[in-house]
Design an enzyme around this catalytic site. Sequence first.
Site, short mmCIF file in Angstrom:
data_model
loop_
_atom_site.label_atom_id
_atom_site.label_comp_id
_atom_site.label_asym_id
_atom_site.label_seq_id
_atom_site.Cartn_x
_atom_site.Cartn_y
_atom_site.Cartn_z
N HIS A 17 -19.50 29.17 -11.40
CA HIS A 17 -19.13 28.02 -12.25
C HIS A 17 -19.96 26.79 -11.91
O HIS A 17 -20.57 26.17 -12.80
CB HIS A 17 -17.64 27.71 -12.06
CG HIS A 17 -17.15 26.55 -12.86
ND1 HIS A 17 -16.54 26.69 -14.09
CD2 HIS A 17 -17.20 25.20 -12.63
CE1 HIS A 17 -16.23 25.50 -14.57
NE2 HIS A 17 -16.62 24.57 -13.70
N GLU A 18 -20.00 26.45 -10.63
CA GLU A 18 -20.74 25.25 -10.23
C GLU A 18 -22.24 25.41 -10.40
O GLU A 18 -22.95 24.43 -10.68
CB GLU A 18 -20.42 24.90 -8.77
CG GLU A 18 -18.95 24.56 -8.51
CD GLU A 18 -18.43 23.45 -9.40
OE1 GLU A 18 -19.22 22.54 -9.76
OE2 GLU A 18 -17.24 23.48 -9.76
N HIS A 21 -23.26 24.13 -13.81
CA HIS A 21 -23.47 22.68 -13.85
C HIS A 21 -24.79 22.32 -13.16
O HIS A 21 -25.57 21.51 -13.66
CB HIS A 21 -22.33 21.96 -13.12
CG HIS A 21 -20.98 22.15 -13.75
ND1 HIS A 21 -20.78 22.06 -15.11
CD2 HIS A 21 -19.75 22.38 -13.19
CE1 HIS A 21 -19.49 22.25 -15.37
NE2 HIS A 21 -18.86 22.45 -14.23
#
Length: 349
Positions: A17-18, A21
């Site tokens: 997920h990170e 980003h």
Amino acid sequence: MNLILALIVLTIVILVHEFGHFIVCKLSGVLVEEFAIGFGPKLFSIKGKETEYSVRAFLIGGYVKPLGEDKDIDHPRALNNAKVHKRILMVLMGPVMNFVLAIIIMMGIGYFIGFGTNTIGRVEPNMPAYEAGIRSGDRIVALDKNRVYVWDQVSFYLAVHNMLYKDREVEIKVLRNGKQYIFRVMPKYDPNTKTKRIGVSSKISRKNLFDSIYYGLFGTYAEIKETIYSVVLMITGRVSASEIMGPVGMVKTIGEAANAGFKQSVLSGLLNILWLMQLISVNLGVINLIPFPALDGSRLVFYLYEAVARKPFNREKEALIHTIGFVLLLFLLVIVTFNDIKNIIMPGR
């Protein structure tokens, strides 16, 4: 052992997920100050060329900290100076990467282990589906006008239907020899399984690359819809909020699934872990898109406001809103953790 397995699963899901980003920030030229797995006190960190990579004490979550995220900074590589469409993409890419992870896992499971198609493999005699006229080889295309792509949708829809409606038929649209037929079926209580059933099972597809790609894409799409629907049911009070699972519940569930699988074989244990990983990944992606302060969905709302209004929302007020949201999320974490412990100590109450 259960704790270690749970930490591995959660860390991978959060890392993916990170990374979503992070990679958009890097490609957009935004300076990332920190890439963290977890929250709270720092356990250890590694300083890269310009980014600090850290692991923190509480491994439920994580964050990427771009320069100028919550306040305006006069720096050419600050996030606040990046074009708004790049910031929108940066926010979206975290959940998108969770969905990509789920697709890859489901493709692998579908190819090597097999998956249930929406084609009926067997119809049990003297059960509602058989009595209604449904037969083996029929392909279910809709349930109560809800489009069906994979068997997971059939199982989920029937489970929800049985939970919400006591005496209501299910409209089942099938494709048979190129023609569509509609049947109305009333689920029947089965004392052996202690659930209501219609008496059908799926045809299994295995070692078929194109079917597996289909399953990965549409199976993930189905789980996204199911997760959204489950959240709506919870918000509207049709499902008890006590069923929300926190970190302790995840550890317990992952451990139980792994142990049950390992009793059969190492492959079964790993399969159960992967299945839960993709489920958690989908849930994390969907929940992060909810427009609640401190979640990705909230930042997306602020960026969309900026794109429409052609001016940014007040940074100080935005930072305050995210801080309040983060505190509320921590409070919710405490509540669900207490609920997890209560369910373990007093199951069924």
